[in-house]
Write a protein that holds these residues in place. Structure first.
Motif, PDB file in Angstrom:
ATOM      1  N   VAL A 137       0.837  -1.195   0.000  1.00 35.06           N
ATOM      2  CA  VAL A 137       0.000   0.000   0.000  1.00 35.06           C
ATOM      3  C   VAL A 137       0.873   1.246   0.000  1.00 35.06           C
ATOM      4  O   VAL A 137       0.711   2.151  -0.828  1.00 35.06           O
ATOM      5  CB  VAL A 137      -0.968   0.005   1.200  1.00 35.06           C
ATOM      6  CG1 VAL A 137      -1.752   1.305   1.250  1.00 35.06           C
ATOM      7  CG2 VAL A 137      -1.918  -1.187   1.112  1.00 35.06           C
ATOM      8  N   ILE A 138       1.823   1.304   0.928  1.00 31.18           N
ATOM      9  CA  ILE A 138       2.714   2.463   1.009  1.00 31.18           C
ATOM     10  C   ILE A 138       3.570   2.584  -0.237  1.00 31.18           C
ATOM     11  O   ILE A 138       3.785   3.681  -0.769  1.00 31.18           O
ATOM     12  CB  ILE A 138       3.598   2.361   2.267  1.00 31.18           C
ATOM     13  CG1 ILE A 138       2.743   2.535   3.528  1.00 31.18           C
ATOM     14  CG2 ILE A 138       4.703   3.418   2.237  1.00 31.18           C
ATOM     15  CD1 ILE A 138       3.523   2.409   4.817  1.00 31.18           C
ATOM     16  N   GLU A 139       4.064   1.454  -0.740  1.00 32.37           N
ATOM     17  CA  GLU A 139       4.953   1.477  -1.897  1.00 32.37           C
ATOM     18  C   GLU A 139       4.200   1.547  -3.223  1.00 32.37           C
ATOM     19  O   GLU A 139       4.821   1.535  -4.290  1.00 32.37           O
ATOM     20  CB  GLU A 139       5.855   0.246  -1.881  1.00 32.37           C
ATOM     21  CG  GLU A 139       6.755   0.141  -0.657  1.00 32.37           C
ATOM     22  CD  GLU A 139       7.782   1.256  -0.598  1.00 32.37           C
ATOM     23  OE1 GLU A 139       8.114   1.803  -1.669  1.00 32.37           O
ATOM     24  OE2 GLU A 139       8.233   1.590   0.514  1.00 32.37           O
ATOM     25  N   GLN A 140       2.877   1.591  -3.161  1.00 36.39           N
ATOM     26  CA  GLN A 140       2.045   1.797  -4.356  1.00 36.39           C
ATOM     27  C   GLN A 140       2.154   0.633  -5.359  1.00 36.39           C
ATOM     28  O   GLN A 140       2.189   0.841  -6.573  1.00 36.39           O
ATOM     29  CB  GLN A 140       2.420   3.108  -5.047  1.00 36.39           C
ATOM     30  CG  GLN A 140       2.256   4.335  -4.156  1.00 36.39           C
ATOM     31  CD  GLN A 140       0.799   4.712  -3.928  1.00 36.39           C
ATOM     32  OE1 GLN A 140       0.095   5.073  -4.854  1.00 36.39           O
ATOM     33  NE2 GLN A 140       0.341   4.600  -2.699  1.00 36.39           N
ATOM     34  N   TYR A 141       2.206  -0.603  -4.841  1.00 32.66           N
ATOM     35  CA  TYR A 141       2.134  -1.772  -5.710  1.00 32.66           C
ATOM     36  C   TYR A 141       0.682  -2.232  -5.830  1.00 32.66           C
ATOM     37  O   TYR A 141      -0.107  -2.075  -4.898  1.00 32.66           O
ATOM     38  CB  TYR A 141       2.979  -2.921  -5.155  1.00 32.66           C
ATOM     39  CG  TYR A 141       4.466  -2.708  -5.284  1.00 32.66           C
ATOM     40  CD1 TYR A 141       5.101  -2.853  -6.510  1.00 32.66           C
ATOM     41  CD2 TYR A 141       5.237  -2.371  -4.179  1.00 32.66           C
ATOM     42  CE1 TYR A 141       6.472  -2.665  -6.637  1.00 32.66           C
ATOM     43  CE2 TYR A 141       6.606  -2.171  -4.290  1.00 32.66           C
ATOM     44  CZ  TYR A 141       7.213  -2.315  -5.518  1.00 32.66           C
ATOM     45  OH  TYR A 141       8.567  -2.120  -5.634  1.00 32.66           O
ATOM     46  N   ASP A 142       0.363  -2.824  -6.967  1.00 32.91           N
ATOM     47  CA  ASP A 142      -0.970  -3.393  -7.134  1.00 32.91           C
ATOM     48  C   ASP A 142      -1.117  -4.691  -6.353  1.00 32.91           C
ATOM     49  O   ASP A 142      -2.196  -5.005  -5.857  1.00 32.91           O
ATOM     50  CB  ASP A 142      -1.264  -3.641  -8.620  1.00 32.91           C
ATOM     51  CG  ASP A 142      -1.379  -2.347  -9.409  1.00 32.91           C
ATOM     52  OD1 ASP A 142      -2.392  -1.650  -9.222  1.00 32.91           O
ATOM     53  OD2 ASP A 142      -0.462  -2.044 -10.190  1.00 32.91           O
ATOM     54  N   ALA A 143      -0.031  -5.453  -6.269  1.00 29.20           N
ATOM     55  CA  ALA A 143      -0.083  -6.739  -5.561  1.00 29.20           C
ATOM     56  C   ALA A 143       1.331  -7.215  -5.283  1.00 29.20           C
ATOM     57  O   ALA A 143       2.312  -6.715  -5.853  1.00 29.20           O
ATOM     58  CB  ALA A 143      -0.841  -7.780  -6.385  1.00 29.20           C
ATOM     59  N   GLY A 144       1.429  -8.208  -4.410  1.00 28.92           N
ATOM     60  CA  GLY A 144       2.704  -8.838  -4.126  1.00 28.92           C
ATOM     61  C   GLY A 144       2.532 -10.342  -4.093  1.00 28.92           C
ATOM     62  O   GLY A 144       1.408 -10.860  -4.075  1.00 28.92           O
ATOM     63  N   VAL A 145       3.647 -11.065  -4.088  1.00 28.95           N
ATOM     64  CA  VAL A 145       3.626 -12.531  -3.989  1.00 28.95           C
ATOM     65  C   VAL A 145       4.554 -12.946  -2.852  1.00 28.95           C
ATOM     66  O   VAL A 145       5.732 -12.585  -2.845  1.00 28.95           O
ATOM     67  CB  VAL A 145       4.066 -13.202  -5.300  1.00 28.95           C
ATOM     68  CG1 VAL A 145       4.084 -14.729  -5.133  1.00 28.95           C
ATOM     69  CG2 VAL A 145       3.147 -12.814  -6.447  1.00 28.95           C
ATOM     70  N   ARG A 146       4.018 -13.674  -1.890  1.00 29.86           N
ATOM     71  CA  ARG A 146       4.793 -14.194  -0.773  1.00 29.86           C
ATOM     72  C   ARG A 146       4.169 -15.514  -0.326  1.00 29.86           C
ATOM     73  O   ARG A 146       3.059 -15.860  -0.748  1.00 29.86           O
ATOM     74  CB  ARG A 146       4.799 -13.210   0.414  1.00 29.86           C
ATOM     75  CG  ARG A 146       5.571 -11.909   0.166  1.00 29.86           C
ATOM     76  CD  ARG A 146       7.060 -12.148   0.053  1.00 29.86           C
ATOM     77  NE  ARG A 146       7.820 -10.909  -0.051  1.00 29.86           N
ATOM     78  CZ  ARG A 146       8.109 -10.279  -1.179  1.00 29.86           C
ATOM     79  NH1 ARG A 146       7.655 -10.765  -2.328  1.00 29.86           N
ATOM     80  NH2 ARG A 146       8.843  -9.185  -1.181  1.00 29.86           N
ATOM     81  N   ARG A 147       4.860 -16.236   0.556  1.00 28.62           N
ATOM     82  CA  ARG A 147       4.287 -17.457   1.116  1.00 28.62           C
ATOM     83  C   ARG A 147       3.105 -17.099   2.003  1.00 28.62           C
ATOM     84  O   ARG A 147       3.036 -16.019   2.594  1.00 28.62           O
ATOM     85  CB  ARG A 147       5.328 -18.240   1.902  1.00 28.62           C
ATOM     86  CG  ARG A 147       6.484 -18.749   1.051  1.00 28.62           C
ATOM     87  CD  ARG A 147       7.134 -19.961   1.705  1.00 28.62           C
ATOM     88  NE  ARG A 147       7.341 -19.785   3.124  1.00 28.62           N
ATOM     89  CZ  ARG A 147       8.420 -19.219   3.664  1.00 28.62           C
ATOM     90  NH1 ARG A 147       9.378 -18.749   2.893  1.00 28.62           N
ATOM     91  NH2 ARG A 147       8.540 -19.109   4.982  1.00 28.62           N
ATOM     92  N   GLY A 148       2.175 -18.036   2.148  1.00 28.84           N
ATOM     93  CA  GLY A 148       0.911 -17.764   2.822  1.00 28.84           C
ATOM     94  C   GLY A 148       1.050 -17.207   4.220  1.00 28.84           C
ATOM     95  O   GLY A 148       0.364 -16.244   4.586  1.00 28.84           O
ATOM     96  N   GLU A 149       1.967 -17.774   5.043  1.00 29.36           N
ATOM     97  CA  GLU A 149       2.061 -17.337   6.435  1.00 29.36           C
ATOM     98  C   GLU A 149       2.712 -15.963   6.576  1.00 29.36           C
ATOM     99  O   GLU A 149       2.710 -15.384   7.662  1.00 29.36           O
ATOM    100  CB  GLU A 149       2.844 -18.359   7.273  1.00 29.36           C
ATOM    101  CG  GLU A 149       4.336 -18.380   7.032  1.00 29.36           C
ATOM    102  CD  GLU A 149       4.749 -19.288   5.884  1.00 29.36           C
ATOM    103  OE1 GLU A 149       5.950 -19.474   5.678  1.00 29.36           O
ATOM    104  OE2 GLU A 149       3.851 -19.818   5.203  1.00 29.36           O
ATOM    105  N   GLN A 150       3.273 -15.427   5.496  1.00 28.43           N
ATOM    106  CA  GLN A 150       3.927 -14.124   5.567  1.00 28.43           C
ATOM    107  C   GLN A 150       2.979 -12.961   5.283  1.00 28.43           C
ATOM    108  O   GLN A 150       3.361 -11.806   5.438  1.00 28.43           O
ATOM    109  CB  GLN A 150       5.087 -14.073   4.554  1.00 28.43           C
ATOM    110  CG  GLN A 150       6.200 -15.062   4.832  1.00 28.43           C
ATOM    111  CD  GLN A 150       7.257 -15.024   3.748  1.00 28.43           C
ATOM    112  OE1 GLN A 150       6.958 -15.093   2.562  1.00 28.43           O
ATOM    113  NE2 GLN A 150       8.503 -14.902   4.159  1.00 28.43           N
TER     114      GLN A 150
END
Length: 299
Positions: A137-150
């Motif tokens: 949100v702060i970095e103005q990305y549309d989405a990110g990809v990470r492992r579920g627990e993160q």
């Protein structure tokens, strides 16, 4: 209202939301000086200071917050209407900004983006490969990809990859000289190449589980690295044991250059998820990305 006034308002909102002229400029594809001049022009027109500038961040003044309370809904509605109009096009278009770790990009995200590009060539995608967790949100990305627990609980998460597994490996020469660990605690007597965690900055405590029993071991050794390719290379050269993702080391275990140890102590961990804030009106480009990932997740 004149076009330049609308542009100044939109520029001000972008800087205020990003809390940074630098991040706002990167998102908008404009120079920092152009944004600064635009905001200054708006402040002069309104005869109000709208932003408080410091060396580290930019914050809205009370007058700026009051303007934003009206401006954000209005700009959001304009964006929603433009998105609705663009949906009338035969093919989706638009821009996406995504962040993910290198392994997630290479194994899950990049193949999907190549398929998306073939199907919808008017969609432009920016991918930032970052090992550390990012506030999208702060970095103005549309989405990110990470492992579920993160992923933070206030995010929407879409699973896009299978479970992963961390495995311990060493080369035959090292194991012949130092022996094969049978229990996780045996690792305290071995040379272990460790991982520096990208988020906390601390060292990774190796985690194991078998038959419902969890064990954590603090290891020591000749290298501390934040790249799994280097960890694998260290193990190949006999520097010690390494804990890495199973699929990354599979070619080396298959041809015998590396040997897996403590295999029955390596449970699966959650796979990759695409995460993003709640969206009432997803853009056509983002909707196309979600559709592509859902269709090819094979879960």
């Amino acid at each position: 209202m004149l076009n330049d006034e609308l542009s100044d308002l939109a520029n001000f909102a972008a800087v205020a939301d990003a809390r940074s002229f630098t991040r706002a400029a990167a998102k908008l594809g404009k120079s920092q000086s152009a944004l600064s001049q635009s905001v200054r022009r708006l402040e002069e027109r309104l005869k109000q200071r709208l932003l408080t500038r410091t060396t580290r961040s930019v914050m809205p003044t009370p007058a700026g917050e009051q303007l934003l309370s009206t401006l954000r809904p209005a700009l959001g509605e304009i964006e929603a209407q433009l998105n609705a109009l663009s949906e009338l096009r035969e093919l989706p278009s638009g821009s996406l900004r995504l962040t993910a770790g290198r392994h997630a990009v290479e194994t899950v995200l990049w193949p999907a983006l190549l398929r998306l590009n073939t199907r919808y060539p008017d969609i432009k995608v920016e991918v930032s490969i970052e090992p550390a967790l990012t506030d999208i949100v702060i970095e103005q990305y549309d989405a990110g990809v990470r492992r579920g627990e993160q992923i933070a609980r206030d995010m929407i998460a879409l699973r896009i990859g299978p479970d992963l597994r961390m495995v311990v490996v060493g080369c035959p020469a090292y194991l012949a000289e130092h022996g094969i660990p049978v229990e996780p605690q045996d690792l305290t007597h071995h040379r272990c190449c460790n991982i520096r965690l990208p988020t906390s900055g601390g060292l990774y405590a190796w985690e194991f589980e078998r038959d419902g029993r969890s064990v954590t071991v603090n290891v020591d050794g000749p290298f501390v690295l934040n790249d799994m390719r280097l960890l694998i290379d260290a193990a190949l050269h006999g520097a010690g044991l390494a804990i890495v993702l199973e699929d990354m080391v599979a070619p080396f275990t298959a041809d015998g250059r590396l040997v897996r140890v403590l295999e029955d102590w390596s449970p699966p961990i959650s796979g990759y998820h695409l995460y993003y804030p709640n969206r009432r009106h997803p853009s056509p480009a983002f909707a196309a990305l979600l559709k592509e990932l859902r269709a090819n997740s094979h879960l």
